[in-house]
Design an enzyme around this catalytic site. Structure first.
Site, short mmCIF file in Angstrom:
data_model
loop_
_atom_site.label_atom_id
_atom_site.label_comp_id
_atom_site.label_asym_id
_atom_site.label_seq_id
_atom_site.Cartn_x
_atom_site.Cartn_y
_atom_site.Cartn_z
N ASP A 8 -11.97 33.94 -55.65
CA ASP A 8 -10.94 34.79 -55.08
C ASP A 8 -11.44 35.26 -53.71
O ASP A 8 -12.25 36.18 -53.61
CB ASP A 8 -10.70 35.98 -56.01
N ASP A 37 -16.04 35.88 -56.78
CA ASP A 37 -15.41 36.15 -58.06
C ASP A 37 -14.81 34.86 -58.59
O ASP A 37 -13.86 34.34 -58.01
CB ASP A 37 -14.34 37.23 -57.84
N ASP A 83 -12.87 33.68 -61.54
CA ASP A 83 -12.12 34.14 -62.69
C ASP A 83 -11.63 32.92 -63.46
O ASP A 83 -10.94 32.07 -62.90
CB ASP A 83 -10.93 34.97 -62.19
#
Ligand code: SF4
Ligand code: ZN
Lengths: 478, 323
Positions: free
Chosen positions: B272, B95, B97
């Site tokens: 993450d 992930d 982000d």
């Protein structure tokens, strides 16, 4: 020619040796040949006759004893164990290896400290033995063993899943290309030769892969096989009837050897005036100002760091291994507290209390910090302290004063003693020692001179023993 | 374009007029019955969980009727997804982000074009390593609404545990400084990471370069002083043509070592990691609406040409009065 099973008893050759033996009946009988080999070895030092292993069981125990002493005894003398690297004992050594694995598997199971020691001892022994071979011979052995272990030409890195999962090796240590592990020189030059500038590709190969990486892989794979074998034995033993009493007795003896360092090495063996610090009940009067402050609970920001990063390492080391910096030897909690009893009953409660006194109480809004405390004790990111998780993270050593001043400035209110030390743990050791000598002086009526404690060792820093760096499962310390 | 939340009406409009169950990627529709689904109906996080759909038509009906604030499906495959029972395997996910990029040059407080672009660059680097070094196949990239999800469905890794996954993360992001001392025949040699043009040291060099080129004076790095940062900024054009040796000399070898160590730990937050090591996580459903920013989570066909502001904006945004 050295036999493969001298390095890897689980190789087909080693299995043949066990099969030849048939059963373990008569396993405790004297083997004159073994005695002869040990005494004949020119580099062997023998102090007492009882030190000579004269049967399989005694040889098995010597293997463990060698490892434990090497790790803990400052007066360790390797010449007393020279026979362990003598390839002529292979036949006996293989049997003793199986005996150890089976007894540990039956009695303690795969997640025990005994298993860990056995696996690590095997790894060390393989390395020790390799080191005694000539370069040529060593290479040959490593290549042959790897061929057996890897079962094929090209290996995808996923083959090492288990080694990676148990952190015996790191992915970043492997040289990978298109998912394949690059191990041999032609392959290496094929793949990377054109990219290498200003350097000779084959010497680059020697440095990056060469003997070192191959050896590492071989050793770790043997360790993994050993662990797997113990697991296998354990599972079989659970469904079988009575375990062989000889195995149970051997297991008892192994446990005894492992318990020894707690009593005899490292502590109390007197050096200079001060002597190493003994692990013992915590003396809160000897705590430095910063620890006293943290114990009262943190009223403002920085709760997490004060409890998890600062208190957890301090309390655990002060209680279990106060001499860490001077011994300069990284250990695990279970090396000092095999049943984790002290940890559960004394260390965690003290940390939890300090957490409770924070405003607001730390675990009320941050229950996940309990997991982080376990991680700092070396038990990975799990909600419970379980032996099987030990080693997933490192047992953090206490932060240095310098770090505390930077990260938790409100904790540091230095007093006079603080000037002489660089780490709160050294403060604690010094004070303990002063209290002790003062008391002695009182008892004998004389006055005490200086407080010459040097429990600050070389690694007086948070980065000391075996720092693993940060792991991605590192907590978000907010 | 302003990234503001979608109203309940806009949500309804999206699911009834624009969304089509066929936009749910095949890799999910083909494994629908093995996955757990989760929904957030009011915008406070997914609390309607453990849902299962027997077929895509059931999913279609559910979405049209409930028009959720957010929709998720598990990365795990279960024998019995309704109870999360019988875990079979899980996608390996990363992930990225845009909001959490450790070194952001934009300085915005949510996401903007700049950091989304930066996220894309990071994703490209990660993809290179996943395919090149690790030799993984069957990789999907999804625009999440606020960044990117890399979803690996290669069977070689789907059964792996969290520990291995965490090692993959470290390799990918460059979280360990490669050793620089090597020995051979008893002699010691020094090889800095940037002199090794393959394997992990090369990955590490790429990640460090990316970080150094984006670094600002405000970037907080462990143990790295403002002075060092100033020196980096002063000399970093040397890195455009990979003059690492000169760059290192200009910074000073000791300070350089501290610098790369700091960057390595910063790199850990490129993805993450909690998402990557979680074997039962639910992840935003591609094709669904990210109501927080009014963007469509979208399976990406060509990352090079993908532009979220072209390809992931729902129609209702263009119809807004205040536009
Ligand atoms: S100087 Fe060190 S031991 Fe003393 S209070 Fe400060 S941090 Fe604690
Ligand atoms: Zn931005």
């Amino acid at each position: 020619m050295v036999s493969i099973s001298f390095l890897n008893p689980l190789s087909p050759e080693g299995k043949d040796i066990v099969r030849e033996l048939g059963s373990f009946d008569g396993i405790s009988q004297d083997i004159p040949e073994l005695r002869r080999l040990v005494t004949r070895n020119p580099s062997q030092e023998i102090v007492a006759d009882e030190e000579i292993p004269s049967n399989y069981l005694e040889l098995a125990l010597k293997r463990i004893e060698w490892y434990v002493k090497k790790k803990n005894d400052r007066e360790f003398n390797s010449r007393r164990y020279s026979f362990l690297s003598d390839q002529d004992i292979t036949k006996y050594d293989v049997i003793s290896f199986y005996l150890l694995c089976q007894s540990i598997g039956v009695k303690f199971g795969p997640n025990s400290r005994e298993t860990r020691v056995m696996v690590e001892a095997q790894g060390d022994l393989v390395q020790e033995r390799l080191g005694k071979l000539s370069l040529q011979e060593g290479r040959l052995m490593v290549d042959q063993s790897l061929q057996l272990l890897l079962k094929g030409d090209t290996v995808h890195w996923t083959f090492f899943q288990e080694l990676l999962s148990t952190r015996k090796i790191r992915l970043t240590e492997l040289v990978l290309d298109q998912g394949e592990l690059v191990l041999n020189q032609e392959d290496f030059i094929d793949r990377f030769g054109s990219r290498i500038k200003h350097r000779n590709p084959s010497s680059m190969y020697q440095l990056l892969i060469g003997d070192e990486l191959k050896e590492l892989l071989m050793v770790k794979m043997i360790m993994q096989e050993t662990e797997d074998y113990i697991k296998q034995v354990h599972e079989k033993a659970r469904i079988m009837v009575e375990p062989n009493p000889i195995l149970l007795e051997l297991a008892e003896e192994v446990a005894k050897i492992l318990a020894e360092p707690m009593q005899s090495y490292g502590y109390g063996s007197g050096r200079g005036g001060s002597g190493p610090m003994k692990a013992g009940p915590l003396n809160s009067q000897a705590f430095p100002p910063c620890v006293k402050k943290a114990l009262e609970g943190i009223k403002s920001g920085g709760r997490n760091d004060a409890i998890v990063l600062f208190m957890t390492p301090f309390v655990s080391y002060a209680r279990l291994y106060p001499d860490v910096f001077r011994m300069n030897l990284s250990k695990r909690v279970s090396d000092q507290d095999p049943q984790l009893e002290i940890t559960e009953k004394e260390i965690l409660p003290l940390i939890y209390e300090a957490a409770q006194r924070c405003v607001p109480p730390l675990f009320e809004d941050q229950p996940q910090e309990k997991v982080n405390i376990n991680a700092k004790l070396g038990f990975g990111m799990h909600s419970e302290l379980k032996m099987e998780h030990e080693g997933e993270t490192t047992w953090y050593t206490p932060m240095s004063c310098e770090k505390i001043k930077l990260h938790l400035p409100h904790l540091c209110r230095p007093d006079d003693v603080c000037k002489k030390i660089g780490n709160p743990l050294s403060y604690y050791n010094r004070m303990l020692w002063e209290v002790r000598t003062l008391k002695k002086a009182d008892d004998s009526g004389s006055t005490t001179a200086s407080a010459e404690n040097s429990s600050e060792g070389v690694g007086d820093d948070n980065d000391s023993p075996g720092k693993d760096g940060t792991t991605p499962d590192k907590p978000g310390e907010a | 374009m302003e990234l503001k939340p979608a109203t309940p009406n806009e949500r309804r409009q999206y699911y009834r007029e624009e969304w089509d169950v066929k936009n749910v990627p095949d890799f999910i529709r083909n494994t629908l019955i093995q996955r757990e689904f989760g929904f957030d109906h009011i915008g406070r996080g997914p609390n309607d969980r453990y849902r299962v759909f027997r077929n895509s038509d059931d999913l279609r009906k559910f979405m049209r009727v409930r028009t959720p604030f957010a929709a998720y499906s598990s990365v795990a495959f279960y024998n019995n997804p309704k109870r999360r029972g019988g875990w079979l395997k899980a996608e390996l996910v990363f992930d990225v982000d845009a909001k959490d990029i450790p070194i952001r040059s934009c300085g915005c407080d949510n996401v903007c074009e700049i950091c989304l672009n930066q996220a894309k660059d990071i994703v490209m680097g990660l993809l290179d390593t996943l395919q090149g070094d690790l030799g993984l196949k069957n990789i999907n990239v999804v625009y999440s609404g606020r960044g990117y999800h890399i979803r690996v469905l290669d069977d070689a890794v789907m059964a792996m545990d969290s520990d291995v996954r965490s090692q993959i993360v470290k390799y990918l992001v460059g979280a360990d400084v490669p050793r620089s001392e090597y020995s051979s025949h008893g002699m010691k040699y020094n090889l800095e990471h940037f002199t090794i043009p393959f394997g992990y040291p090369q990955v590490f060099t790429h990640r460090v370069k990316q970080a150094l080129l984006n670094l600002t004076l405000d970037t907080e790095i462990d143990d790295v002083s403002k002075d060092i940062k100033k020196a980096v900024i002063k000399h970093r054009e040397l890195l455009y043509d990979d003059q690492w040796g000169i760059f290192r000399k200009a910074i000073g070898p000791v300070r350089y070592a501290r610098l790369v160590k700091g960057i390595a730990s910063l790199n850990l937050t490129l993805v993450d990691a909690k998402v990557s090591i979680d074997l039962k996580r639910i992840l935003r459903l591609p094709s669904s609406l990210h109501s927080g920013v009014s963007m469509k989570s979208t399976l990406i066909k060509n990352l090079e040409t993908f532009d979220p502001f072209q390809n992931a904006v729902p129609k209702f945004v263009y119809e807004r009065d205040d536009k």
